[in-house]
Motif scaffolding. Structure first.
Motif, PDB file in Angstrom:
ATOM      1  N   LEU A  18      90.907  11.976 -51.586  1.00 29.79           N
ATOM      2  CA  LEU A  18      89.719  11.432 -50.932  1.00 29.79           C
ATOM      3  C   LEU A  18      88.563  11.555 -51.907  1.00 29.79           C
ATOM      4  O   LEU A  18      88.321  12.622 -52.457  1.00 29.79           O
ATOM      5  CB  LEU A  18      89.440  12.240 -49.669  1.00 29.79           C
ATOM      6  CG  LEU A  18      88.211  11.872 -48.842  1.00 29.79           C
ATOM      7  CD1 LEU A  18      88.322  10.458 -48.274  1.00 29.79           C
ATOM      8  CD2 LEU A  18      88.053  12.877 -47.694  1.00 29.79           C
ATOM      9  N   TYR A  19      87.863  10.442 -52.164  1.00 27.32           N
ATOM     10  CA  TYR A  19      86.724  10.421 -53.088  1.00 27.32           C
ATOM     11  C   TYR A  19      85.438  10.418 -52.281  1.00 27.32           C
ATOM     12  O   TYR A  19      85.255   9.571 -51.402  1.00 27.32           O
ATOM     13  CB  TYR A  19      86.812   9.172 -53.959  1.00 27.32           C
ATOM     14  CG  TYR A  19      85.574   8.894 -54.781  1.00 27.32           C
ATOM     15  CD1 TYR A  19      85.405   9.485 -56.026  1.00 27.32           C
ATOM     16  CD2 TYR A  19      84.588   8.033 -54.308  1.00 27.32           C
ATOM     17  CE1 TYR A  19      84.268   9.231 -56.778  1.00 27.32           C
ATOM     18  CE2 TYR A  19      83.444   7.776 -55.062  1.00 27.32           C
ATOM     19  CZ  TYR A  19      83.294   8.384 -56.292  1.00 27.32           C
ATOM     20  OH  TYR A  19      82.171   8.121 -57.029  1.00 27.32           O
ATOM     21  N   LEU A  20      84.546  11.370 -52.547  1.00 29.01           N
ATOM     22  CA  LEU A  20      83.289  11.489 -51.810  1.00 29.01           C
ATOM     23  C   LEU A  20      82.120  11.527 -52.787  1.00 29.01           C
ATOM     24  O   LEU A  20      82.214  12.171 -53.843  1.00 29.01           O
ATOM     25  CB  LEU A  20      83.295  12.779 -50.985  1.00 29.01           C
ATOM     26  CG  LEU A  20      84.395  12.839 -49.919  1.00 29.01           C
ATOM     27  CD1 LEU A  20      84.676  14.276 -49.529  1.00 29.01           C
ATOM     28  CD2 LEU A  20      83.991  12.030 -48.697  1.00 29.01           C
ATOM     29  N   LYS A  21      81.028  10.843 -52.436  1.00 32.85           N
ATOM     30  CA  LYS A  21      79.873  10.808 -53.341  1.00 32.85           C
ATOM     31  C   LYS A  21      78.609  11.163 -52.561  1.00 32.85           C
ATOM     32  O   LYS A  21      77.884  10.288 -52.076  1.00 32.85           O
ATOM     33  CB  LYS A  21      79.761   9.427 -53.972  1.00 32.85           C
ATOM     34  CG  LYS A  21      78.774   9.380 -55.122  1.00 32.85           C
ATOM     35  CD  LYS A  21      78.883   8.082 -55.877  1.00 32.85           C
ATOM     36  CE  LYS A  21      77.898   8.038 -57.030  1.00 32.85           C
ATOM     37  NZ  LYS A  21      77.931   6.778 -57.746  1.00 32.85           N
ATOM     38  N   PRO A  22      78.336  12.479 -52.418  1.00 31.21           N
ATOM     39  CA  PRO A  22      77.148  12.905 -51.675  1.00 31.21           C
ATOM     40  C   PRO A  22      75.874  12.509 -52.421  1.00 31.21           C
ATOM     41  O   PRO A  22      75.885  12.336 -53.636  1.00 31.21           O
ATOM     42  CB  PRO A  22      77.289  14.431 -51.631  1.00 31.21           C
ATOM     43  CG  PRO A  22      78.154  14.768 -52.796  1.00 31.21           C
ATOM     44  CD  PRO A  22      79.078  13.616 -52.982  1.00 31.21           C
ATOM     45  N   LYS A  23      74.770  12.440 -51.636  1.00 31.33           N
ATOM     46  CA  LYS A  23      73.486  12.050 -52.258  1.00 31.33           C
ATOM     47  C   LYS A  23      72.541  13.224 -52.434  1.00 31.33           C
ATOM     48  O   LYS A  23      71.536  13.104 -53.123  1.00 31.33           O
ATOM     49  CB  LYS A  23      72.812  10.985 -51.384  1.00 31.33           C
ATOM     50  CG  LYS A  23      73.570   9.665 -51.376  1.00 31.33           C
ATOM     51  CD  LYS A  23      72.600   8.512 -51.097  1.00 31.33           C
ATOM     52  CE  LYS A  23      73.302   7.180 -51.220  1.00 31.33           C
ATOM     53  NZ  LYS A  23      73.660   6.615 -49.921  1.00 31.33           N
ATOM     54  N   THR A  24      72.834  14.358 -51.754  1.00 34.46           N
ATOM     55  CA  THR A  24      71.957  15.529 -51.918  1.00 34.46           C
ATOM     56  C   THR A  24      72.815  16.758 -52.229  1.00 34.46           C
ATOM     57  O   THR A  24      74.017  16.794 -51.925  1.00 34.46           O
ATOM     58  CB  THR A  24      71.137  15.831 -50.640  1.00 34.46           C
ATOM     59  OG1 THR A  24      72.055  16.264 -49.628  1.00 34.46           O
ATOM     60  CG2 THR A  24      70.365  14.616 -50.156  1.00 34.46           C
ATOM     61  N   LEU A  25      72.132  17.762 -52.809  1.00 34.76           N
ATOM     62  CA  LEU A  25      72.826  19.004 -53.158  1.00 34.76           C
ATOM     63  C   LEU A  25      73.370  19.678 -51.903  1.00 34.76           C
ATOM     64  O   LEU A  25      74.499  20.194 -51.905  1.00 34.76           O
ATOM     65  CB  LEU A  25      71.838  19.915 -53.904  1.00 34.76           C
ATOM     66  CG  LEU A  25      72.384  21.174 -54.555  1.00 34.76           C
ATOM     67  CD1 LEU A  25      73.520  20.879 -55.520  1.00 34.76           C
ATOM     68  CD2 LEU A  25      71.267  21.918 -55.283  1.00 34.76           C
ATOM     69  N   ASP A  26      72.597  19.660 -50.808  1.00 33.64           N
ATOM     70  CA  ASP A  26      73.056  20.272 -49.553  1.00 33.64           C
ATOM     71  C   ASP A  26      74.352  19.631 -49.078  1.00 33.64           C
ATOM     72  O   ASP A  26      75.295  20.307 -48.656  1.00 33.64           O
ATOM     73  CB  ASP A  26      71.999  20.093 -48.455  1.00 33.64           C
ATOM     74  CG  ASP A  26      70.903  21.142 -48.579  1.00 33.64           C
ATOM     75  OD1 ASP A  26      71.068  22.061 -49.403  1.00 33.64           O
ATOM     76  OD2 ASP A  26      69.888  21.014 -47.872  1.00 33.64           O
ATOM     77  N   GLU A  27      74.381  18.285 -49.120  1.00 37.40           N
ATOM     78  CA  GLU A  27      75.608  17.582 -48.697  1.00 37.40           C
ATOM     79  C   GLU A  27      76.778  17.963 -49.612  1.00 37.40           C
ATOM     80  O   GLU A  27      77.902  18.194 -49.146  1.00 37.40           O
ATOM     81  CB  GLU A  27      75.395  16.067 -48.757  1.00 37.40           C
ATOM     82  CG  GLU A  27      74.443  15.535 -47.700  1.00 37.40           C
ATOM     83  CD  GLU A  27      73.961  14.113 -47.995  1.00 37.40           C
ATOM     84  OE1 GLU A  27      73.175  13.613 -47.186  1.00 37.40           O
ATOM     85  OE2 GLU A  27      74.352  13.535 -49.030  1.00 37.40           O
TER      86      GLU A  27
END
Ligand SMILES: Cc1cc2nc3c(=O)[nH]c(=O)nc-3n(C[C@H](O)[C@H](O)[C@H](O)COP(=O)(O)OP(=O)(O)OC[C@H]3O[C@@H](n4cnc5c(N)ncnc54)[C@H](O)[C@@H]3O)c2cc1C
Length: 295
Positions: A18-27
């Protein structure tokens, strides 16, 4: 996949990963909280290490975390954000003691690799031949690591514990490299020896940072050697012996083979252990001469 898309914008499920690309450090740290996530930054070490294989498990691509990109100057430190590329290091207006780090940045692969590859990725990958390590060891850099549980700091010298081994926990992101400003006006130099001039893994490399006092004596000298042991090493005995000597041309003659005895070079396809020892001695001498010459 839907929950991930809803929360984090970009995701992709392939066979087995599964590839995930969060936008914030918290995420990003929330995604790493449950075991099995692997961090992807510039990918210049990550993908070659995979070869033909698909990444196992979840890939957390941190390349959209703008809050950890770039270089800033704080009261005590220069902060090199965890997504800062080598090209950004080269372009940044940095104090003189960073000349060695900039020289190392210019040696990392090619321009394309420097545009993509990050300082943090180089340190977390922990290759004995990582070009970023000797200059940052010589600058007494600290690692700032962030996880869902909070953040902590650890000196680079302790962070690296072996060939491709660090003290980073699997759920931690290297959010910044912190370089103390204490010696920011010191002269510095980085020299890398490889079997050809460009795009080469080093046989040996040396970084030196040298600060002289008002009387022209060496107040503090830091010397680190890479590619000659499982992790790059500071030459502490040499540093002690040099302190107080005049910072003038000819200083290289004060470096003796015994000063390099803490190194444990190996024989491999690039060079023999004996050659590495000899070459390192010469590189240390030349790096110190370069520092003295640029004062
Ligand atoms: C053709 C080529 C030439 C190269 N030449 C050189 C060279 O001359 N000298 C040299 O030193 N290196 C070289 N490299 C290696 C590489 O480019 C560098 O080590 C680069 O700095 C890695 O950064 P990255 O962002 O691409 O890391 P990635 O490949 O994305 O990640 C590397 C590792 O670090 C982890 N990681 C990355 N960022 C973080 C973070 N912020 N927090 C926690 N973990 C993280 C990843 O999970 C992975 O395990 C070369 C690579 C290639 C492909």
């Amino acid at each position: 996949m839907l929950w991930a898309q809803a929360l984090w914008g970009a995701s992709f499920r392939g066979p087995g990963f599964l590839y995930l690309k969060p936008k914030t450090l918290d995420e990003a740290v929330s995604l790493l909280f449950s075991p099995g996530g692997q961090i992807l930054a510039g990918g210049t070490d990550f993908y070659p290490a995979l070869g033909e294989r698909m990444p196992p498990g979840r890939v957390v691509d941190i390349s959209a975390l703008s809050e950890i990109r770039g270089i800033s100057t704080e009261s005590e430190h220069v902060r090199i954000g965890g997504l800062t590329t080598w090209s950004e290091v080269i372009r940044a207006p940095l104090p003189r003691s960073f000349d060695a780090l900039k020289a190392a940045a210019r040696e990392v692969g090619s321009l394309q690799i420097q545009n993509r590859g990050t300082v943090a990725g180089n340190l977390c990958n922990a290759s004995p031949a990582a070009d970023g390590v000797p200059p940052l060891l010589a600058l007494d850099a600290e690692m700032e690591l962030v996880s869902a549980a909070g953040s902590r700091r650890i000196p680079l010298a302790q962070f690296l514990v072996g060939n491709r081994k660090t003290l980073r926990h699997a759920d931690e992101i290297l959010s910044a490299v912190l370089v103390p400003r204490r010696m920011e006006h010191a002269a510095s130099a980085f020299l890398k020896l490889g079997s050809r001039r460009y795009l080469v893994i080093s046989i040996s490399m040396v970084a030196a940072v040298l600060e002289a006092d008002d009387a022209g004596r060496m107040a503090e000298v830091h010397v680190a050697v890479g590619s000659c042991s499982a992790t790059a090493q500071r030459l502490r005995d040499l540093e002690k012996d040099l302190a107080g000597l005049p910072a003038k041309p000819g200083i290289g003659a004060s470096v003796r083979a015994e000063h390099l005895r803490s190194l444990s070079p190996i024989d491999d396809v690039r060079a023999t252990a004996d050659y590495r020892r000899d070459a390192s001695l010469t590189l240390v001498q030349r790096a110190l001469e370069a520092c003295v010459g640029s004062r």
